[in-house]
Scaffold this motif. Structure first.
Motif: not given
Length: 337
Positions: A127-133, A141-145, A288-291, A295-296
């Protein structure tokens, strides 16, 4: 629902009306809000190597809103904004329980982000944070790669890092190397068109592939790189990484080259190089990528060069195949653009 359907190598994608997906046991259906275009989408629709099945809906860098739940799903609720790894595992084996269904013996792919709706495995979702678009969600996905590749390198604080390639995976590797404590970072590419973007993502410098590249990279880093991240995926780049890395250094392959790619073993042996091949990510790396975005850390958003709707997507996909100058294209299946 409407979707861009793969009709076979050499044929453009076709936007068609297809059956709405139904969630199986342990699955959910999401209304796709964004899906990124990956180099793998181009490779696996090219006729060279293993292609996706004809008449399939592809797309694996997605996010969306949960609209239906299958039997036994307790982790998700209708209305939540989520993303997921594009695979399902058995949910019971050691890799699945560790959040890495990629290694499950029963692993199956779940793609379909270039359609209005798609199925996901609940156990492979976050589940993605509310702050994310929606644009942020499709970058997970590419960030996690990139995150997995940097973790696999076992980078020490202050390490000298060279990143071969300045596409989205190379840029993600630069981003994580900077966040996780690299010393100097140099991006290396055949084209300087993303040099500024590489700097914005955290690189200290940019060098073009070509004459004197080894000397120029070493000068920019203050010594040969301890780690080389190979993020091009073209024939010859693994050997190029071996040539660039310091004796005793580490090469991590993230490029996913689908053709035979020879290296000179005696040269790699003489340098005592460690070569690692990184495959995908696990659920913790998704989280971790979502966090990080929550975190900005907004730099990854710079990778998105354009967002288009389904009707414009097939032509743009063919332009990407021909080498269009884009970094990360996002598809919004509900947009009229």
């Amino acid at each position: 629902m409407r979707a861009a359907v793969f009709k076979g190598a050499g044929t453009p994608l076709v936007v068609e009306t297809v059956d709405d997906p139904q969630p199986g046991e342990g699955e959910a259906v999401i209304k796709v809000t964004r899906c990124g275009v990956c180099g793998t989408d181009l490779h696996m629709t090219s006729g060279h190597g293993n292609d996706f099945p004809v008449n399939s809906v592809i797309g694996h860098e997605y996010c969306g809103e949960v609209v239906a739940l299958g039997k036994g799903v307790e982790k998700l609720k209708v209305g939540q904004f989520v993303t997921a790894m594009p695979v399902a595992g058995c949910g019971r084996c050691a890799p699945c329980l560790a959040g890495y269904p990629m290694a499950c013996a029963q692993m199956q792919g779940l793609v379909g982000g270039f359609g209005e709706y798609m199925r996901i495995a609940a156990t492979s979702s976050i589940v993605l944070p509310d702050t994310l678009t929606p644009a942020d969600g499709a970058l997970i996905e590419p960030l996690a790669v990139g995150l997995r590749g940097v973790r696999l390198a076992q980078m020490q604080p202050g390490a000298k890092v060279a990143v071969l390639g300045a596409g989205s995976i190379g840029l993600a590797a630069i981003y994580w190397a900077r966040l996780l404590g690299a010393g100097k970072i140099v991006a290396i590419s055949r084209s300087a068109r993303r040099a500024d973007l590489a700097i914005q993502m955290g690189a200290d410098g940019f060098e073009a592939l070509g004459d004197g590249e080894t000397e120029r990279v070493s000068a920019a880093l203050g010594g040969m790189p301890d780690i080389v991240m190979e993020c091009v995926g073209a024939v010859g780049m693994t050997q190029k990484a071996v040539e660039l890395v310091a004796p005793g250094g580490t090469v991590v392959s993230l490029g996913f080259c689908t053709s035979p790619d020879p290296i000179l073993p005696s040269f790699a042996t003489w340098k005592q190089v460690t070569i690692k091949f990184s495959f995908a990510y696990d659920l913790r790396e998704f989280e971790h990528s979502a966090n990080a975005l929550d975190a900005g850390h907004v730099e990854p958003r710079l990778m998105v060069s354009r967002t288009v709707g389904l009707d414009a997507f097939p032509d743009l996909f063919e332009q990407l195949r021909a080498g269009a100058n884009e970094t990360k294209i996002h598809v919004d299946p509900w947009s009229a653009a």
